[in-house]
Design a protein around this motif. Structure first.
Motif, PDB file in Angstrom:
ATOM      1  N   HIS A   7       0.827  -1.205   0.000  1.00 33.05           N
ATOM      2  CA  HIS A   7       0.000   0.000   0.000  1.00 33.05           C
ATOM      3  C   HIS A   7       0.857   1.250   0.000  1.00 33.05           C
ATOM      4  N   ALA A   8       1.940   1.247   0.784  1.00 25.46           N
ATOM      5  CA  ALA A   8       2.824   2.412   0.817  1.00 25.46           C
ATOM      6  C   ALA A   8       3.491   2.635  -0.532  1.00 25.46           C
ATOM      7  N   ALA A   9       3.885   1.553  -1.197  1.00 28.18           N
ATOM      8  CA  ALA A   9       4.515   1.686  -2.509  1.00 28.18           C
ATOM      9  C   ALA A   9       3.541   2.272  -3.524  1.00 28.18           C
ATOM     10  N   VAL A  10       2.289   1.831  -3.474  1.00 32.28           N
ATOM     11  CA  VAL A  10       1.274   2.354  -4.390  1.00 32.28           C
ATOM     12  C   VAL A  10       0.979   3.817  -4.077  1.00 32.28           C
ATOM     13  N   THR A  11       0.897   4.155  -2.786  1.00 32.38           N
ATOM     14  CA  THR A  11       0.650   5.544  -2.394  1.00 32.38           C
ATOM     15  C   THR A  11       1.762   6.452  -2.901  1.00 32.38           C
ATOM     16  N   ALA A  12       3.018   6.012  -2.767  1.00 29.87           N
ATOM     17  CA  ALA A  12       4.152   6.807  -3.244  1.00 29.87           C
ATOM     18  C   ALA A  12       4.098   6.972  -4.761  1.00 29.87           C
ATOM     19  N   LEU A  13       3.721   5.912  -5.455  1.00 31.41           N
ATOM     20  CA  LEU A  13       3.623   5.990  -6.912  1.00 31.41           C
ATOM     21  C   LEU A  13       2.540   6.962  -7.339  1.00 31.41           C
ATOM     22  N   ARG A  14       1.389   6.910  -6.671  1.00 30.92           N
ATOM     23  CA  ARG A  14       0.301   7.825  -7.022  1.00 30.92           C
ATOM     24  C   ARG A  14       0.661   9.268  -6.706  1.00 30.92           C
ATOM     25  N   THR A  15       1.447   9.470  -5.637  1.00 25.84           N
ATOM     26  CA  THR A  15       1.830  10.829  -5.242  1.00 25.84           C
ATOM     27  C   THR A  15       2.800  11.442  -6.240  1.00 25.84           C
ATOM     28  N   ARG A  16       3.749  10.613  -6.729  1.00 26.23           N
ATOM     29  CA  ARG A  16       4.753  11.122  -7.667  1.00 26.23           C
ATOM     30  C   ARG A  16       4.897  10.161  -8.852  1.00 26.23           C
ATOM     31  N   PRO A  17       3.901  10.121  -9.702  1.00 26.10           N
ATOM     32  CA  PRO A  17       3.998   9.216 -10.861  1.00 26.10           C
ATOM     33  C   PRO A  17       5.036   9.733 -11.854  1.00 26.10           C
ATOM     34  N   GLU A  18       5.919   8.848 -12.293  1.00 25.07           N
ATOM     35  CA  GLU A  18       6.961   9.228 -13.237  1.00 25.07           C
ATOM     36  C   GLU A  18       6.999   8.225 -14.380  1.00 25.07           C
ATOM     37  N   ALA A  28       3.423   3.947 -16.260  1.00 22.66           N
ATOM     38  CA  ALA A  28       3.892   3.657 -14.905  1.00 22.66           C
ATOM     39  C   ALA A  28       2.689   3.231 -14.089  1.00 22.66           C
ATOM     40  N   GLY A  29       2.823   2.158 -13.335  1.00 26.78           N
ATOM     41  CA  GLY A  29       1.669   1.691 -12.581  1.00 26.78           C
ATOM     42  C   GLY A  29       1.983   0.500 -11.706  1.00 26.78           C
ATOM     43  N   TYR A  30       0.932  -0.212 -11.349  1.00 28.93           N
ATOM     44  CA  TYR A  30       1.057  -1.363 -10.462  1.00 28.93           C
ATOM     45  C   TYR A  30      -0.090  -2.321 -10.762  1.00 28.93           C
ATOM     46  N   GLY A  31      -0.054  -3.481 -10.123  1.00 27.17           N
ATOM     47  CA  GLY A  31      -1.168  -4.404 -10.264  1.00 27.17           C
ATOM     48  C   GLY A  31      -0.770  -5.831  -9.979  1.00 27.17           C
ATOM     49  N   ILE A  32      -1.692  -6.724 -10.259  1.00 23.94           N
ATOM     50  CA  ILE A  32      -1.416  -8.151 -10.197  1.00 23.94           C
ATOM     51  C   ILE A  32      -0.925  -8.572 -11.575  1.00 23.94           C
ATOM     52  N   MET A  33       0.349  -8.924 -11.656  1.00 20.92           N
ATOM     53  CA  MET A  33       0.916  -9.342 -12.940  1.00 20.92           C
ATOM     54  C   MET A  33       0.097 -10.481 -13.526  1.00 20.92           C
ATOM     55  N   GLY A  34      -0.361 -11.347 -12.666  1.00 23.54           N
ATOM     56  CA  GLY A  34      -1.242 -12.425 -13.066  1.00 23.54           C
ATOM     57  C   GLY A  34      -1.472 -13.360 -11.900  1.00 23.54           C
ATOM     58  N   MET A  35      -2.616 -14.043 -11.918  1.00 24.19           N
ATOM     59  CA  MET A  35      -2.916 -14.995 -10.860  1.00 24.19           C
ATOM     60  C   MET A  35      -3.781 -16.123 -11.396  1.00 24.19           C
ATOM     61  N   PRO A  36      -3.250 -17.353 -11.394  1.00 25.79           N
ATOM     62  CA  PRO A  36      -4.019 -18.492 -11.903  1.00 25.79           C
ATOM     63  C   PRO A  36      -4.855 -19.140 -10.803  1.00 25.79           C
ATOM     64  N   PHE A  37      -5.941 -19.749 -11.215  1.00 24.66           N
ATOM     65  CA  PHE A  37      -6.778 -20.545 -10.324  1.00 24.66           C
ATOM     66  C   PHE A  37      -6.802 -21.977 -10.841  1.00 24.66           C
ATOM     67  N   ALA A  38      -6.824 -22.925  -9.903  1.00 26.29           N
ATOM     68  CA  ALA A  38      -6.814 -24.333 -10.288  1.00 26.29           C
ATOM     69  C   ALA A  38      -8.027 -24.704 -11.133  1.00 26.29           C
ATOM     70  N   SER A  39      -9.103 -23.899 -11.058  1.00 21.58           N
ATOM     71  CA  SER A  39     -10.308 -24.146 -11.856  1.00 21.58           C
ATOM     72  C   SER A  39     -10.097 -23.856 -13.336  1.00 21.58           C
ATOM     73  N   GLY A  40      -8.971 -23.215 -13.685  1.00 22.64           N
ATOM     74  CA  GLY A  40      -8.697 -22.857 -15.075  1.00 22.64           C
ATOM     75  C   GLY A  40      -8.919 -21.389 -15.379  1.00 22.64           C
ATOM     76  N   HIS A  41      -9.519 -20.653 -14.437  1.00 21.11           N
ATOM     77  CA  HIS A  41      -9.659 -19.209 -14.611  1.00 21.11           C
ATOM     78  C   HIS A  41      -8.307 -18.527 -14.344  1.00 21.11           C
ATOM     79  N   TYR A  42      -8.168 -17.315 -14.883  1.00 21.73           N
ATOM     80  CA  TYR A  42      -6.951 -16.538 -14.676  1.00 21.73           C
ATOM     81  C   TYR A  42      -7.343 -15.069 -14.607  1.00 21.73           C
ATOM     82  N   LEU A  43      -6.755 -14.338 -13.654  1.00 21.73           N
ATOM     83  CA  LEU A  43      -7.044 -12.918 -13.488  1.00 21.73           C
ATOM     84  C   LEU A  43      -5.750 -12.108 -13.471  1.00 21.73           C
TER      85      LEU A  43
END
Length: 247
Positions: A7-18, A28-43
């Motif tokens: 959360h602190a890393a995201v807050t710093a990025l939002r405060t000074r986006p470069e 420039a941003g952040y997020g979930i690079m990827g996340m698999p589920f055993a059911s075959g779904h992926y987010l």
């Protein structure tokens, strides 16, 4: 709040986006690079807080068990992820994607009545090593294609995430360079899509890829930068043909 929490890393990025330097299309941003589920779904999740193409935006990528991808974007597809990956996915323009931090390492993501996703993040020896490398190396080196080419397989092995590439070609044709500067692992997660529980996180039977971009076989959170070469003129036509406004 610790400066070493997600959360602190995201807050710093939002405060000074470069934006990274250069003449390519840059983000420039952040997020979930990827996340698999055993059911075959992926987010996957992206919030780009700075863009050389226009305003900040958010996207959610979803793959169903049949391998069909949908990219939900809060801005024009031509100015967000579908510009590069839309040839391999259906594209939906949505009014909003809500991201709520409920703790230093806990976040909830909501896409209307379509998706609800709870994520708990944590560090590990592997993520701390990669984050330390991102802090020590000059940014010019971290964006070098030769460095990224070497780092991708190393990161995949260290993180136990399967095959990874940090530079290559996207489905629409442009080449990408991804520079994760801070990394955490997804420790806990639960999600539902259109009322269906996606089940426990777990690797896919066959690792997914969009062009040269391989989606990790375990949940990873990143803060970083990316750049792309410009699409050829036909890419916008591909995006427009597959895009729709979500109800």
């Amino acid at each position: 709040m610790s400066t070493h929490t997600p959360h602190a890393a995201v807050t710093a990025l939002r405060t000074r986006p470069e934006l990274p330097g250069g003449t390519d299309e840059r983000f420039a941003g952040y997020g979930i690079m990827g996340m698999p589920f055993a059911s075959g779904h992926y987010l996957a999740l992206r919030e780009m807080v700075a863009s050389s193409l226009g305003p900040p935006y958010r996207t959610i990528w979803h793959r169903d068990p049949r391998g069909r991808w949908t990219i939900h974007t809060t801005t024009d597809p031509e100015a967000s992820c579908p510009r590069y990956f839309g040839a391999a996915a259906d594209v939906r323009r949505v009014r909003s994607i809500d991201i709520a931090w409920t703790g230093d390492a806990d976040v909830e993501v909501t896409l209307g009545g379509v998706l609800h996703w709870r994520i708990g993040l944590a560090s590990s020896p592997a993520t701390r090593i990669l984050t330390a490398m991102g802090a020590m190396m000059p940014l010019r080196a971290m964006t070098s294609p030769s460095v990224l080419t070497a780092m991708g397989p190393m990161a995949g092995a260290v993180l136990g995430a399967g095959r990874m590439r940090l530079c290559g070609r996207t489905p629409n044709g442009p080449r990408f360079r991804a520079t994760p500067l801070q990394v955490w692992r997804v420790a806990t997660a639960e999600a539902s899509h259109r009322g269906q529980d996606l089940g426990a996180p777990g690797p896919l039977d066959v690792q997914a890829a969009l062009g040269d971009f391989w989606l990790p076989q375990r949940g990873l959170f990143f803060v970083g930068q990316a750049s792309f070469t410009s699409p050829n003129p036909s890419a916008d036509d591909v995006i427009a043909a597959r895009s729709e406004i979500a109800s």
